[in-house]
Design an enzyme around this catalytic site. Structure first.
Site, PDB file in Angstrom:
ATOM      1  N   SER A  42       0.826  -1.197   0.000  1.00 36.93           N
ATOM      2  CA  SER A  42       0.000   0.000   0.000  1.00 36.93           C
ATOM      3  C   SER A  42       0.870   1.261   0.000  1.00 36.93           C
ATOM      4  CB  SER A  42      -0.971  -0.051   1.194  1.00 36.93           C
ATOM      5  OG  SER A  42      -2.046   0.842   1.012  1.00 36.93           O
ATOM      6  N   ASP A 154      -5.378  -3.944  -2.672  1.00 39.17           N
ATOM      7  CA  ASP A 154      -4.450  -3.639  -1.579  1.00 39.17           C
ATOM      8  C   ASP A 154      -3.851  -4.908  -0.973  1.00 39.17           C
ATOM      9  OD1 ASP A 154      -3.358  -2.860   1.005  1.00 39.17           O
ATOM     10  OD2 ASP A 154      -4.526  -1.011   0.824  1.00 39.17           O
TER      11      ASP A 154
END
Length: 257
Positions: A42, A154
């Protein structure tokens, strides 16, 4: 300083708290600590592409504070996500001027989750910016990213502290977690539900922490919002202070100072 320290660095997700990562990296730069390999999920993946490209922590925090970065995020009209990230924005090329992971100055790894297969995917080759954006695609806030034959989201959903790619290197592994595990919360129903979901999200990190040679986090991180950008410098300064303290202690234990 009698010697130098070379480390492998793992960076967690945590959105705007990524300024803490940059503070820790600034501490590395200040104390002559070399980063020999880097892995991120991320926002940690975004920062990893900057480090891999040779961009300094102070240059990155300047870019993170800029109005141009705010404009990278646009409304997606509820098409598989509330927002989208403009992959063509020039400022992303400033954060990661080296466009391919395999061309980075140091080994650089990005962790994503492939929705189609339901599995983790680690990238050390490929389009650095597109893969960093994919690693940051926290659904339903951001849309998933199509890349080659993957549908990527993610990486934090399955591995928010990605040290596994660093285990093949000989250098000590330093992991930085933007989600402190030990925080004090009010015991209301809402807070307990949020805490339970957080612990589920962070379950994979517990094992990763145990494999780290040095683990860096701070309970104060819980006071910083994930999607508010008004306190980036205070978060950066916290990372620098905590990073300096932790790294210098670690170096002293190894008799490097």
């Amino acid at each position: 300083m009698a010697g130098t320290l070379k480390i492998s660095l793992a960076l967690s997700g945590g959105a705007a708290r990524g300024a803490f990562h940059l503070g820790v990296i600034a501490a590395c730069e200040r104390h002559g600590i070399e980063i020999g390999a880097i892995s991120g999920t991320s926002i940690g993946a975004v920062i990893a592409t900057g480090v891999g490209s040779g961009v300094s922590a102070f240059d990155m925090i300047r870019l993170f504070k800029s109005e141009a970065l705010r404009k990278v995020i646009g409304f997606n009209y509820f098409q598989k996500g509330l927002f989208r990230i403009d992959e063509t924005a020039a400022i992303l090329r400033e954060i990661a001027p080296i466009s391919r992971l395999e061309e980075m100055r140091i080994p650089t790894f990005i962790t994503c989750v492939d929705m189609n297969r339901g599995e983790l995917v680690r990238f050390c080759k490929g389009d650095a910016i597109k893969l960093a954006i994919a690693s940051s695609a926290l659904i339903p806030i951001f849309r998933p990213i199509v890349y080659e034959n993957y549908l990527l989201i993610d990486g934090g959903f399955m591995d928010n502290l990605p040290i596994s790619p660093l285990l093949d290197f000989d250098d000590p592994i330093v992991s930085v977690n933007l989600h402190p595990l030990h925080v004090t919360t009010k015991h209301t129903l809402t807070s307990m539900v949020k805490r339970s979901l957080f612990l589920l999200f962070m379950a994979s990190s517990q094992l990763q922490i145990s494999k780290s040679d040095l683990y860096i986090s701070d309970p104060e991180l819980s006071t910083f919002g994930l999607f508010t950008f008004g306190e980036l410098m205070r978060c950066f300064e916290l990372g620098y202070a905590k990073g300096s303290e932790s790294l210098l202690t670690f170096m002293a234990q190894k008799s490097i100072i």
